[in-house]
Design a protein around this motif. Structure first.
Motif, PDB file in Angstrom:
ATOM      1  N   MET A   1      -7.095  -1.042   5.568  1.00  0.00           N
ATOM      2  CA  MET A   1      -6.017  -1.377   4.626  1.00  0.00           C
ATOM      3  C   MET A   1      -5.404  -0.114   4.008  1.00  0.00           C
ATOM      4  O   MET A   1      -4.179  -0.006   3.936  1.00  0.00           O
ATOM      5  CB  MET A   1      -6.550  -2.290   3.519  1.00  0.00           C
ATOM      6  CG  MET A   1      -7.095  -3.582   4.046  1.00  0.00           C
ATOM      7  SD  MET A   1      -5.806  -4.784   4.273  1.00  0.00           S
ATOM      8  CE  MET A   1      -6.179  -5.806   2.869  1.00  0.00           C
ATOM      9  N   PRO A   2      -6.227   0.851   3.541  1.00  0.00           N
ATOM     10  CA  PRO A   2      -5.617   2.066   2.987  1.00  0.00           C
ATOM     11  C   PRO A   2      -4.738   2.796   4.012  1.00  0.00           C
ATOM     12  O   PRO A   2      -3.673   3.300   3.683  1.00  0.00           O
ATOM     13  CB  PRO A   2      -6.819   2.935   2.604  1.00  0.00           C
ATOM     14  CG  PRO A   2      -7.940   1.987   2.444  1.00  0.00           C
ATOM     15  CD  PRO A   2      -7.683   0.850   3.371  1.00  0.00           C
ATOM     16  N   GLN A   3      -5.209   2.820   5.262  1.00  0.00           N
ATOM     17  CA  GLN A   3      -4.396   3.483   6.296  1.00  0.00           C
ATOM     18  C   GLN A   3      -3.068   2.750   6.480  1.00  0.00           C
ATOM     19  O   GLN A   3      -2.030   3.371   6.646  1.00  0.00           O
ATOM     20  CB  GLN A   3      -5.175   3.542   7.615  1.00  0.00           C
ATOM     21  CG  GLN A   3      -6.241   4.621   7.618  1.00  0.00           C
ATOM     22  CD  GLN A   3      -7.225   4.478   8.774  1.00  0.00           C
ATOM     23  OE1 GLN A   3      -7.492   3.378   9.261  1.00  0.00           O
ATOM     24  NE2 GLN A   3      -7.793   5.598   9.196  1.00  0.00           N
ATOM     25  N   LEU A   4      -3.132   1.432   6.464  1.00  0.00           N
ATOM     26  CA  LEU A   4      -1.904   0.644   6.594  1.00  0.00           C
ATOM     27  C   LEU A   4      -0.966   0.930   5.426  1.00  0.00           C
ATOM     28  O   LEU A   4       0.234   1.143   5.616  1.00  0.00           O
ATOM     29  CB  LEU A   4      -2.226  -0.861   6.617  1.00  0.00           C
ATOM     30  CG  LEU A   4      -2.763  -1.443   7.914  1.00  0.00           C
ATOM     31  CD1 LEU A   4      -3.256  -2.869   7.695  1.00  0.00           C
ATOM     32  CD2 LEU A   4      -1.664  -1.457   8.966  1.00  0.00           C
ATOM     33  N   ALA A   5      -1.552   0.927   4.212  1.00  0.00           N
ATOM     34  CA  ALA A   5      -0.744   1.165   3.004  1.00  0.00           C
ATOM     35  C   ALA A   5      -0.036   2.508   3.116  1.00  0.00           C
ATOM     36  O   ALA A   5       1.176   2.618   2.897  1.00  0.00           O
ATOM     37  CB  ALA A   5      -1.628   1.118   1.771  1.00  0.00           C
ATOM     38  N   GLN A   6      -0.804   3.493   3.550  1.00  0.00           N
ATOM     39  CA  GLN A   6      -0.227   4.836   3.650  1.00  0.00           C
ATOM     40  C   GLN A   6       0.903   4.876   4.693  1.00  0.00           C
ATOM     41  O   GLN A   6       1.973   5.407   4.444  1.00  0.00           O
ATOM     42  CB  GLN A   6      -1.329   5.818   4.015  1.00  0.00           C
ATOM     43  CG  GLN A   6      -0.914   7.246   3.757  1.00  0.00           C
ATOM     44  CD  GLN A   6      -1.863   8.222   4.434  1.00  0.00           C
ATOM     45  OE1 GLN A   6      -2.690   7.851   5.266  1.00  0.00           O
ATOM     46  NE2 GLN A   6      -1.746   9.483   4.064  1.00  0.00           N
ATOM     47  N   TYR A   7       0.617   4.267   5.818  1.00  0.00           N
ATOM     48  CA  TYR A   7       1.588   4.314   6.913  1.00  0.00           C
ATOM     49  C   TYR A   7       2.901   3.642   6.511  1.00  0.00           C
ATOM     50  O   TYR A   7       3.984   4.098   6.839  1.00  0.00           O
ATOM     51  CB  TYR A   7       0.997   3.629   8.161  1.00  0.00           C
ATOM     52  CG  TYR A   7       1.852   3.771   9.398  1.00  0.00           C
ATOM     53  CD1 TYR A   7       1.800   4.925  10.165  1.00  0.00           C
ATOM     54  CD2 TYR A   7       2.710   2.753   9.798  1.00  0.00           C
ATOM     55  CE1 TYR A   7       2.590   5.070  11.289  1.00  0.00           C
ATOM     56  CE2 TYR A   7       3.501   2.881  10.922  1.00  0.00           C
ATOM     57  CZ  TYR A   7       3.440   4.044  11.675  1.00  0.00           C
ATOM     58  OH  TYR A   7       4.227   4.182  12.799  1.00  0.00           O
ATOM     59  N   PHE A   8       2.776   2.503   5.816  1.00  0.00           N
ATOM     60  CA  PHE A   8       3.998   1.764   5.474  1.00  0.00           C
ATOM     61  C   PHE A   8       4.538   2.134   4.082  1.00  0.00           C
ATOM     62  O   PHE A   8       5.354   1.409   3.511  1.00  0.00           O
ATOM     63  CB  PHE A   8       3.747   0.261   5.582  1.00  0.00           C
ATOM     64  CG  PHE A   8       3.625  -0.179   7.026  1.00  0.00           C
ATOM     65  CD1 PHE A   8       4.763  -0.362   7.811  1.00  0.00           C
ATOM     66  CD2 PHE A   8       2.386  -0.372   7.620  1.00  0.00           C
ATOM     67  CE1 PHE A   8       4.655  -0.745   9.134  1.00  0.00           C
ATOM     68  CE2 PHE A   8       2.276  -0.754   8.948  1.00  0.00           C
ATOM     69  CZ  PHE A   8       3.415  -0.935   9.714  1.00  0.00           C
ATOM     70  N   GLY A   9       4.044   3.244   3.568  1.00  0.00           N
ATOM     71  CA  GLY A   9       4.578   3.757   2.298  1.00  0.00           C
ATOM     72  C   GLY A   9       4.326   2.872   1.096  1.00  0.00           C
ATOM     73  O   GLY A   9       5.192   2.714   0.234  1.00  0.00           O
ATOM     74  N   MET A  10       3.155   2.236   1.054  1.00  0.00           N
ATOM     75  CA  MET A  10       2.859   1.380  -0.094  1.00  0.00           C
ATOM     76  C   MET A  10       1.944   2.103  -1.059  1.00  0.00           C
ATOM     77  O   MET A  10       1.174   2.975  -0.672  1.00  0.00           O
ATOM     78  CB  MET A  10       2.208   0.095   0.371  1.00  0.00           C
ATOM     79  CG  MET A  10       3.204  -0.707   1.162  1.00  0.00           C
ATOM     80  SD  MET A  10       2.517  -2.227   1.656  1.00  0.00           S
ATOM     81  CE  MET A  10       3.960  -2.975   2.347  1.00  0.00           C
ATOM     82  N   LYS A  11       2.020   1.647  -2.306  1.00  0.00           N
ATOM     83  CA  LYS A  11       1.338   2.384  -3.361  1.00  0.00           C
ATOM     84  C   LYS A  11      -0.171   2.447  -3.136  1.00  0.00           C
ATOM     85  O   LYS A  11      -0.767   3.508  -3.100  1.00  0.00           O
ATOM     86  CB  LYS A  11       1.661   1.730  -4.712  1.00  0.00           C
ATOM     87  CG  LYS A  11       1.734   2.747  -5.840  1.00  0.00           C
ATOM     88  CD  LYS A  11       2.330   2.131  -7.079  1.00  0.00           C
ATOM     89  CE  LYS A  11       1.267   1.323  -7.787  1.00  0.00           C
ATOM     90  NZ  LYS A  11       1.720   0.190  -8.549  1.00  0.00           N
ATOM     91  N   ASP A  12      -0.809   1.301  -2.974  1.00  0.00           N
ATOM     92  CA  ASP A  12      -2.271   1.293  -2.839  1.00  0.00           C
ATOM     93  C   ASP A  12      -2.739   0.045  -2.094  1.00  0.00           C
ATOM     94  O   ASP A  12      -1.926  -0.732  -1.598  1.00  0.00           O
ATOM     95  CB  ASP A  12      -2.927   1.393  -4.209  1.00  0.00           C
ATOM     96  CG  ASP A  12      -2.365   0.320  -5.136  1.00  0.00           C
ATOM     97  OD1 ASP A  12      -1.833  -0.681  -4.615  1.00  0.00           O
ATOM     98  OD2 ASP A  12      -2.434   0.497  -6.358  1.00  0.00           O
ATOM     99  N   HIS A  13      -4.055  -0.125  -2.115  1.00  0.00           N
ATOM    100  CA  HIS A  13      -4.577  -1.252  -1.328  1.00  0.00           C
ATOM    101  C   HIS A  13      -4.197  -2.606  -1.922  1.00  0.00           C
ATOM    102  O   HIS A  13      -4.089  -3.588  -1.214  1.00  0.00           O
ATOM    103  CB  HIS A  13      -6.095  -1.120  -1.185  1.00  0.00           C
ATOM    104  CG  HIS A  13      -6.834  -1.404  -2.440  1.00  0.00           C
ATOM    105  ND1 HIS A  13      -6.973  -0.464  -3.436  1.00  0.00           N
ATOM    106  CD2 HIS A  13      -7.446  -2.538  -2.880  1.00  0.00           C
ATOM    107  CE1 HIS A  13      -7.651  -1.006  -4.427  1.00  0.00           C
ATOM    108  NE2 HIS A  13      -7.953  -2.251  -4.108  1.00  0.00           N
ATOM    109  N   THR A  14      -3.935  -2.676  -3.229  1.00  0.00           N
ATOM    110  CA  THR A  14      -3.532  -3.974  -3.806  1.00  0.00           C
ATOM    111  C   THR A  14      -2.173  -4.381  -3.261  1.00  0.00           C
ATOM    112  O   THR A  14      -1.956  -5.547  -2.924  1.00  0.00           O
ATOM    113  CB  THR A  14      -3.413  -3.916  -5.358  1.00  0.00           C
ATOM    114  OG1 THR A  14      -3.752  -2.606  -5.809  1.00  0.00           O
ATOM    115  CG2 THR A  14      -4.269  -4.955  -6.023  1.00  0.00           C
ATOM    116  N   ALA A  15      -1.305  -3.400  -3.154  1.00  0.00           N
ATOM    117  CA  ALA A  15       0.031  -3.696  -2.632  1.00  0.00           C
ATOM    118  C   ALA A  15      -0.063  -4.232  -1.201  1.00  0.00           C
ATOM    119  O   ALA A  15       0.550  -5.249  -0.862  1.00  0.00           O
ATOM    120  CB  ALA A  15       0.886  -2.443  -2.667  1.00  0.00           C
TER     121      ALA A  15
END
Ligand code: ADP
Ligand code: MG
Length: 442
Positions: free
Chosen positions: A395-409
């Motif tokens: 999830m953190p990798q996904l968040a980072q890749y898609f430019g999202m703030k953190d894992h909650t997003a």
């Protein structure tokens, strides 16, 4: 007495007369087996056959002059005597057919229409090939089938080949590679006419994976002439490729346009029901017994490439035999674990966003941007969902890749997408379609 009857008598009389001229052993060994061809012989040509290839020269050397002499005595005029091997002409003909048949012996007899499961994804191609096999050269010529790997192109093409071969047609099934090798071999041996005769005189020409003609001018030229000759004499041509003729690239314009002359039909990745039907069919053919839940499981795990299904079935069968266990769902999941990971290892988030972006006509960078327009949000949701499903990214990798703030997003987004999938049929179908596309093109 007609002319023919007259010569019949002479031929037989000569053979009878010869009996007195030779020893009994010679007669029994050689002369007795000679026959006179009354149909083909004429006033100045007398044809005799011997059934034995080993003695034909011996007979010629020893008896031909004697036979000619006796013949001329009875005929009253000059005669040319021919002594040949019986059926040598037929044999030459059948050798040619055998040569051609050799190329078609590659047809796999289990690639039949009966063994081909039809669903929405392949029914157009199926109907087209079936109809070409029923009316070769008449309806769709050439017939061009295209689609991703392992979707049944070769199977369908060979099904037509089998039907037509069983109907007595001379069928050539070949890949571009084999066609090219054959061409080179004939050029090298200076027997190009034999190559041309072989490929231009068959009744049905099946060429698989024609995309490999791309950027090979020499063989394109030869193929063009083959095509023209066959098409001109109403012989059926079926071609397959991984893409539409327009998209192949590196093809002479005249060839590309000809590929579209008849009918171009595509095969899409199979839907779930078709996959289930295919698995059931393969189980039946390979005598593997699987319960419904296992079949459903395999159908969902295998995204689209039908070829993998056969591999899985034999793997399951072999494991269960070796380990003396029944094939249950747990066991199946274990056996397939490696296979699934292997399939997905090469799949990156870049690749997924590229395919999604292309399909939805936006840029991959837009998917990863903070853009809020409707189509970008839509594409982003689909990409996130597929990346989560098909890759090993956290999830953190996904968040980072898609430019999202953190894992909650990201987890919030994924929850939302799951709800859409439940409620919105179109959205679900789109995800399925793109998942299929991504897994087939990998
Ligand atoms: P392609 O030529 O498109 O790469 P193939 O024709 O080689 O694919 O098919 C791969 C395997 O999947 C073959 O064993 C074929 O029998 C099987 N297959 C594909 N589609 C079907 C189908 N609709 N029904 C039954 N078997 C199928
Ligand atoms: Mg193939």
């Amino acid at each position: 007495m007609n002319r023919q009857g007259f010569y019949v008598n002479i031929g037989q009389e000569v053979l009878k007369a010869l009996k007195d001229e030779v020893t009994e052993i010679e007669y029994n060994r050689y002369i007795k087996h000679l026959t006179y061809d009354s149909k083909k012989s004429t006033g100045d040509l007398a044809i005799f056959y011997t059934p034995n290839a080993l003695v034909v020269n011996w007979i010629k050397n020893r008896y031909k002059d004697k036979i000619t002499y006796l013949f001329e005595v009875k005929n009253g005029s000059k005669v040319t005597v021919q002594i040949t091997l019986k059926n040598s002409i037929e044999k030459r003909k059948s050798r040619k057919v055998a040569e051609i048949k050799q190329s078609s012996s590659l047809l796999n007899p289990s690639h039949s229409f009966d063994n081909f499961m039809v669903g929405g994804s392949n029914q157009f191609a199926y109907a087209a090939v079936k109809s070409a096999s029923e009316n070769p050269g008449k309806v769709y010529n050439p017939l061009f089938i295209y689609g991703g790997v392992g979707l049944g192109k070769t199977h369908l093409m060979q099904a037509a080949g089998n039907v037509l071969q069983n109907a007595g047609k001379v069928v050539i099934y070949t890949t571009v590679e084999q066609f090219l090798n054959d061409f080179i071999r004939h050029v090298r041996n200076k027997i190009m006419e034999r190559f041309q005769e072989k490929y231009r005189k068959c009744d049905v020409l099946l060429i698989d994976d024609i995309q490999f003609l791309s950027n090979r001018e020499g063989i394109q030229e030869e193929f063009f002439h083959t095509f023209e000759a066959l098409k001109g004499t109403g012989k059926q041509i079926i071609l397959t490729a991984d893409k539409h003729p327009k998209k192949i690239g590196g093809l002479e314009a005249r060839l590309q346009s000809r590929f579209e002359w008849g009918l171009v039909a595509d095969i899409q990745p199979p839907e779930l029901e078709t996959k289930i039907a295919i698995i059931k069919k393969k189980c039946e053919i390979n005598k593997v017994k699987l319960s419904e839940d296992i079949i459903n499981y395999i159908a969902t795990v295998i995204e689209s490439n039908v070829r993998e299904i056969e591999g899985i079935l034999s793997k399951l069968h072999a494991y269960s035999q070796l380990m003396h266990v029944d094939i249950d769902l747990e066991f199946t999941k274990n056996v397939l674990k490696d296979q699934i990971n292997e399939n997905r290892e090469n799949l990156t988030m870049d690749k997924i966003t590229q395919v999604v972006a292309k399909d939805l006509n936006i840029k991959p960078s837009e998917i990863r941007s903070k853009g809020r327009s409707k189509n970008i949000v839509y594409a982003r949701r689909i990409s996130i969902y597929i990346c989560r499903e098909l890759t090993q990214n956290t999830m953190p990798q996904l968040a980072q890749y898609f430019g999202m703030k953190d894992h909650t997003a990201i987890s919030h987004t994924i929850k939302k997408i799951n709800n859409f999938i439940k409620d919105d049929e179109d959205f679900r179908v789109k995800i399925e379609e793109l998942t299929n596309k991504i897994t087939t093109s990998s």
